[in-house]
Design an enzyme around this catalytic site. Structure first.
Site, PDB file in Angstrom:
ATOM      1  N   HIS A   1      77.089 -19.978  21.505  1.00 28.90           N
ATOM      2  CA  HIS A   1      77.707 -19.405  20.366  1.00 28.90           C
ATOM      3  C   HIS A   1      77.369 -20.106  18.952  1.00 28.90           C
ATOM      4  O   HIS A   1      78.052 -21.038  18.531  1.00 28.90           O
ATOM      5  CB  HIS A   1      79.145 -19.466  20.775  1.00 28.90           C
ATOM      6  CG  HIS A   1      79.981 -18.413  19.565  1.00 28.90           C
ATOM      7  ND1 HIS A   1      81.240 -17.988  19.916  1.00 28.90           N
ATOM      8  CD2 HIS A   1      79.623 -18.035  18.348  1.00 28.90           C
ATOM      9  CE1 HIS A   1      81.575 -17.224  18.896  1.00 28.90           C
ATOM     10  NE2 HIS A   1      80.515 -17.243  17.719  1.00 28.90           N
TER      11      HIS A   1
ATOM     12  N   HIS B   1      75.733 -18.963  14.983  1.00 33.20           N
ATOM     13  CA  HIS B   1      75.078 -17.937  14.367  1.00 33.20           C
ATOM     14  C   HIS B   1      74.197 -18.637  13.326  1.00 33.20           C
ATOM     15  O   HIS B   1      74.686 -19.553  12.441  1.00 33.20           O
ATOM     16  CB  HIS B   1      76.306 -17.174  13.170  1.00 33.20           C
ATOM     17  CG  HIS B   1      77.158 -16.738  14.214  1.00 33.20           C
ATOM     18  ND1 HIS B   1      77.457 -15.163  14.568  1.00 33.20           N
ATOM     19  CD2 HIS B   1      78.472 -17.214  14.777  1.00 33.20           C
ATOM     20  CE1 HIS B   1      78.299 -15.048  15.107  1.00 33.20           C
ATOM     21  NE2 HIS B   1      79.116 -16.177  15.414  1.00 33.20           N
TER      22      HIS B   1
ATOM     23  N   HIS C   1      82.443 -10.703  20.296  1.00 33.02           N
ATOM     24  CA  HIS C   1      83.329 -11.534  19.636  1.00 33.02           C
ATOM     25  C   HIS C   1      84.721 -10.726  19.854  1.00 33.02           C
ATOM     26  O   HIS C   1      84.824  -9.548  19.543  1.00 33.02           O
ATOM     27  CB  HIS C   1      83.355 -11.666  18.211  1.00 33.02           C
ATOM     28  CG  HIS C   1      82.271 -12.772  17.640  1.00 33.02           C
ATOM     29  ND1 HIS C   1      80.980 -12.630  18.149  1.00 33.02           N
ATOM     30  CD2 HIS C   1      82.396 -13.852  17.030  1.00 33.02           C
ATOM     31  CE1 HIS C   1      80.540 -13.663  17.683  1.00 33.02           C
ATOM     32  NE2 HIS C   1      81.353 -14.372  17.152  1.00 33.02           N
TER      33      HIS C   1
ATOM     34  N   GLU D   1      89.480 -13.564  19.034  1.00 35.46           N
ATOM     35  CA  GLU D   1      89.501 -14.668  18.166  1.00 35.46           C
ATOM     36  C   GLU D   1      90.846 -14.689  17.080  1.00 35.46           C
ATOM     37  O   GLU D   1      91.576 -15.327  17.235  1.00 35.46           O
ATOM     38  CB  GLU D   1      88.278 -14.766  17.235  1.00 35.46           C
ATOM     39  CG  GLU D   1      88.049 -15.867  16.012  1.00 35.46           C
ATOM     40  CD  GLU D   1      86.742 -15.693  15.330  1.00 35.46           C
ATOM     41  OE1 GLU D   1      86.083 -14.453  15.079  1.00 35.46           O
ATOM     42  OE2 GLU D   1      86.415 -16.948  14.768  1.00 35.46           O
TER      43      GLU D   1
ATOM     44  N   ASP E   1      79.512 -22.378  16.412  1.00 37.54           N
ATOM     45  CA  ASP E   1      79.629 -21.299  15.756  1.00 37.54           C
ATOM     46  C   ASP E   1      79.007 -21.108  14.464  1.00 37.54           C
ATOM     47  O   ASP E   1      77.872 -20.642  14.283  1.00 37.54           O
ATOM     48  CB  ASP E   1      81.254 -20.821  15.764  1.00 37.54           C
ATOM     49  CG  ASP E   1      81.631 -19.609  15.271  1.00 37.54           C
ATOM     50  OD1 ASP E   1      80.795 -18.575  15.206  1.00 37.54           O
ATOM     51  OD2 ASP E   1      83.002 -19.213  15.134  1.00 37.54           O
ATOM     52  N   ASP E   2      79.596 -21.739  13.510  1.00 40.16           N
ATOM     53  CA  ASP E   2      78.982 -21.803  12.030  1.00 40.16           C
ATOM     54  C   ASP E   2      79.004 -23.281  11.459  1.00 40.16           C
ATOM     55  O   ASP E   2      79.964 -23.643  10.806  1.00 40.16           O
ATOM     56  CB  ASP E   2      79.776 -20.827  11.050  1.00 40.16           C
ATOM     57  CG  ASP E   2      79.690 -19.452  11.503  1.00 40.16           C
ATOM     58  OD1 ASP E   2      78.722 -18.872  11.395  1.00 40.16           O
ATOM     59  OD2 ASP E   2      80.602 -19.093  12.218  1.00 40.16           O
TER      60      ASP E   2
HETATM   61  N1  HPA Z   1      83.749 -14.230  13.985  1.00 38.44           N
HETATM   62  C1  HPA Z   1      83.267 -13.272  13.520  1.00 38.44           C
HETATM   63  N2  HPA Z   1      82.264 -13.123  13.020  1.00 38.44           N
HETATM   64  C2  HPA Z   1      81.571 -14.143  12.675  1.00 38.44           C
HETATM   65  C3  HPA Z   1      81.979 -15.410  12.880  1.00 38.44           C
HETATM   66  C4  HPA Z   1      83.096 -15.404  13.953  1.00 38.44           C
HETATM   67  O1  HPA Z   1      83.465 -16.664  14.315  1.00 38.44           O
HETATM   68  N3  HPA Z   1      80.902 -16.286  12.659  1.00 38.44           N
HETATM   69  C5  HPA Z   1      80.002 -15.648  12.041  1.00 38.44           C
HETATM   70  N4  HPA Z   1      80.041 -14.256  11.906  1.00 38.44           N
HETATM   71 ZN    ZN Z   2      80.918 -16.591  16.242  1.00 43.84          ZN
END
Ligand code: HPA
Ligand code: ZN
Length: 339
Positions: free
Chosen positions: A17, A19, A197, A200, A278-279
């Site tokens: 996971h 991006h 996703h 969350e 994630d990011d």
């Molecule tokens: N959630 C939803 N969209 C996203 C995320 C995330 O954690 N990171 C990049 N786009």
């Molecule tokens: Zn994500």
């Protein structure tokens, strides 16, 4: 040094996971802004970092889409991806399944091929020079329409053999999985693995929709599944992988303390949970730091950490024989550690 730091560093891992646009470090953003002669709101690293304080997903997304506006050329996408791969190598990542958001680029006039070819050439280089294998997942933006998603699916056709699957990201609440039911059915028909996703910020019902109505292969995040005992049972029975992202959850206020991360409970419940970044440029750490911080916050044992690393390969889209080879590498790394 964090408890278990050496074990964490030595464990071969997969990242499931990530991006790629979320690995855009402010240093590189400033450099590319200059290279491409684009004005950005940040003049210094400190300005950029000060802006990275979020109280929810949308606040992050606003900055995430603004940041990627600097990415224009194929070389930019190559450099971005290469920078991530070198960081991943430092954390002993052996395999990555990477999301990217083509619509966030085509919407602002950057061609699909510019983005995709830049990423793909870096992934090929990563395999050759770093021995990191990879798969690319094309993500649909859920705040856009299903029709927009179908348009992307058509435009991306010449590259379809380059993708292992499709994903669904961006603003979750108000954009449930079923909004994309026809699109994901078509993607399934075309042989793509399906990721979404879900859970969350959205309710457990979104995870149920993704799993039971859409039939996804993997749930990204999935935190709020833990509010629904029957859903936990389904996740256990189906061994659907969950890609948890601890530092992301903390940064986006999905949890207010890392000690409230569901990862330990999910492990104890026998769910196929994995730890990911994630990011990482926005949330304060790459995968190794996510393992380290969750290990301290949840007082994880070495058995938990080994299970998380094993789950990362088991939950991947690699073939069974590739998974077995990676699991054997984990065993061999552990033998060396114990010597
Ligand atoms: N959630 C939803 N969209 C996203 C995320 C995330 O954690 N990171 C990049 N786009
Ligand atoms: Zn994500």
């Amino acid at each position: 040094m964090a408890k278990h730091a050496e074990l964490i560093a030595r464990l071969p891992k997969a990242e499931l996971h990530l991006h790629i646009e979320g690995s855009f470090e402010p240093e590189m953003m400033l450099a590319l802004a200059e290279r491409n002669r684009i004005d950005i709101p940040f003049k210094t690293l400190e300005d950029a970092k000060a802006a990275y304080a979020f109280s929810n997903l949308q606040e992050f997304l606003d900055l995430y889409y603004q940041g990627m506006n600097v990415l224009r050329t194929e070389q930019d996408f190559h450099d971005l991806t290469w920078a991530y791969l070198t960081r991943a190598e430092a954390d002993n990542v052996r395999h990555v399944e990477m999301f990217y958001d083509p619509q966030a680029h085509t919407e602002r006039g950057v061609a699909f091929g510019t983005v995709t070819d830049g990423i793909l050439s870096a992934l090929e280089r990563g395999e050759k020079e770093l021995g990191i294998t990879s798969k690319l997942i094309m993500s649909f933006l859920r705040h856009l329409s299903e029709e927009d998603g179908f348009a992307l699916l058509e435009d991306s056709k010449p590259w379809h053999e380059k993708f292992v699957g499709v994903g669904l990201d961006s603003s979750e609440v108000g954009h449930p999985p079923l909004k994309f039911e026809r699109l994901f059915a078509e993607c399934r028909k075309r042989g793509f693995k399906l990721c979404m996703h879900a859970g969350e910020e959205g309710p457990p019902e979104y995870v149920r929709e993704a799993l039971l109505d859409i039939g996804v292969d993997r749930i990204d995040h999935g935190n709020r599944s833990m509010e629904d005992p029957a859903l936990i049972e389904i996740l256990r029975d189906t061994q659907t992988p969950l890609t948890n992202c601890p530092l992301s959850n903390l940064s986006l206020c999905v949890i207010d303390d890392l000690r409230k991360s569901p990862v330990k409970k999910q492990l104890d419940e026998g769910l196929l949970v994995t730890v990911n970044s994630d990011d990482p440029a926005y949330f304060g750490g790459y995968i190794g730091k996510n393992y380290e911080e969750i290990s301290v916050a949840l007082d994880l044992g070495s058995d938990d950490l080994i299970q998380l690393a094993r789950n990362s390969f088991t939950g991947s889209f690699l073939s069974e024989s590739e998974k077995a080879a990676h699991l054997a590498e984990i065993d061999s790394a552990l033998q060396h550690l114990r010597m």
